[in-house]
Design an enzyme around this catalytic site. Structure first.
Site, mmCIF file in Angstrom:
data_model
loop_
_atom_site.group_PDB
_atom_site.id
_atom_site.type_symbol
_atom_site.label_atom_id
_atom_site.label_comp_id
_atom_site.label_asym_id
_atom_site.label_seq_id
_atom_site.Cartn_x
_atom_site.Cartn_y
_atom_site.Cartn_z
ATOM 1 N N PRO A 2 0.833 -1.209 0.000
ATOM 2 C CA PRO A 2 0.000 0.000 0.000
ATOM 3 C C PRO A 2 0.866 1.256 0.000
ATOM 4 O O PRO A 2 1.827 1.368 0.765
ATOM 5 C CB PRO A 2 -0.807 -0.128 1.302
ATOM 6 N N GLU A 3 0.532 2.187 -0.890
ATOM 7 C CA GLU A 3 1.227 3.461 -0.957
ATOM 8 C C GLU A 3 0.270 4.562 -0.511
ATOM 9 O O GLU A 3 -0.831 4.281 -0.023
ATOM 10 C CB GLU A 3 1.780 3.680 -2.367
ATOM 11 N N LYS A 60 2.830 6.662 4.712
ATOM 12 C CA LYS A 60 2.157 5.363 4.750
ATOM 13 C C LYS A 60 1.719 4.977 6.163
ATOM 14 O O LYS A 60 1.329 3.839 6.397
ATOM 15 C CB LYS A 60 3.082 4.285 4.185
#
Length: 243
Positions: A2-3, A60
């Protein structure tokens, strides 16, 4: 992994579901890898009966502001996420924590590969890992002139510099590739060799990409057809233009 857009989407969903509500119960599992610097039992005790005032993000990382400190801080790693559901629904596989709200809403963080981290901190923004992060491209991208000065001090390849969380918090592989592709900059080019025009293009495309990805809830099926992302991941056939 996930970014920034995926994590921002998770933040918005969590804030809509939890803000203003009291935490009635917290279920945890024993996992000394994912729980970093705090025991699962202490983590649960610190959250129980607290009210969620906000859910915030930098890069993040996500954290919940409660009506009393300390506050929980989350990092998804490669496979972590938030799942939100109601009482009676089964917990997701590989869950590490489940937070049950007084109104029946539940939020869990599953993490199959255990690269995520769950922390408990008095003031997350003042200590690591958040204190070591650079600017957040969605909320704090500096002006082109200031960005050019920062990049002029970096001799490494520009893609590596984009991935440096101490400068670009939240940028990962796909965002870096997309921004460089759209700005027509060779990822191997030294960051210090970029002229003002190239920095301006890079800044503009980085901001536009992050904003568009967040606007569509990080749903890659809704990324514009012309983005490198679809070729990079072999998904062009399923692409459709975002509106």
């Amino acid at each position: 992994m996930p970014e920034l857009p995926e994590v921002e989407t998770a933040r918005r969903r969590a804030e809509r579901a939890l803000r203003g509500r009291r935490i009635a119960a917290v279920a945890v599992v024993r996992d000394p890898i994912v729980y970093d610097g705090v025991s699962p039992s202490r983590f649960a005790a610190a959250l129980r009966d607290r009210r969620v005032l906000a859910v915030r993000r930098k890069g993040k990382h996500l954290w919940m502001e409660l009506d009393r400190r300390p506050w929980p801080l989350f990092h998804f790693g490669m496979t972590g996420s938030f799942e939100i559901y109601r009482d009676g629904a089964p917990r997701p596989r590989f869950w590490k924590v489940e937070i049950a709200m007084e109104d029946g809403t539940r939020l869990a963080m599953p993490d199959p590969r255990r690269f995520g981290r769950i922390r408990l901190q008095e003031s997350p923004e003042d200590v690591n890992p958040l204190a070591g992060l650079g600017f957040d491209p969605l909320e704090g991208l500096p002006p082109a002139r200031e960005l050019a000065t920062l990049l002029a001090r970096r001799g490494g390849p520009v893609k590596s510099v984009l991935l440096d969380q101490s400068l670009f918090a939240g940028v990962g592989n796909w965002i870096a590739d997309e921004a460089l592709y759209q700005a027509a900059i060779d990822p191997r080019r030294p960051a210090s060799a970029l002229d003002r025009a190239a920095v301006g293009r890079l800044r503009a495309r980085l901001l536009a990409i992050v904003r568009r990805a967040v606007a569509v809830g990080a749903d890659d099926r809704r990324f514009p057809r012309g983005w490198l992302f679809h070729d990079r991941w072999g998904r062009e056939e399923g692409a459709r233009t975002a509106r």
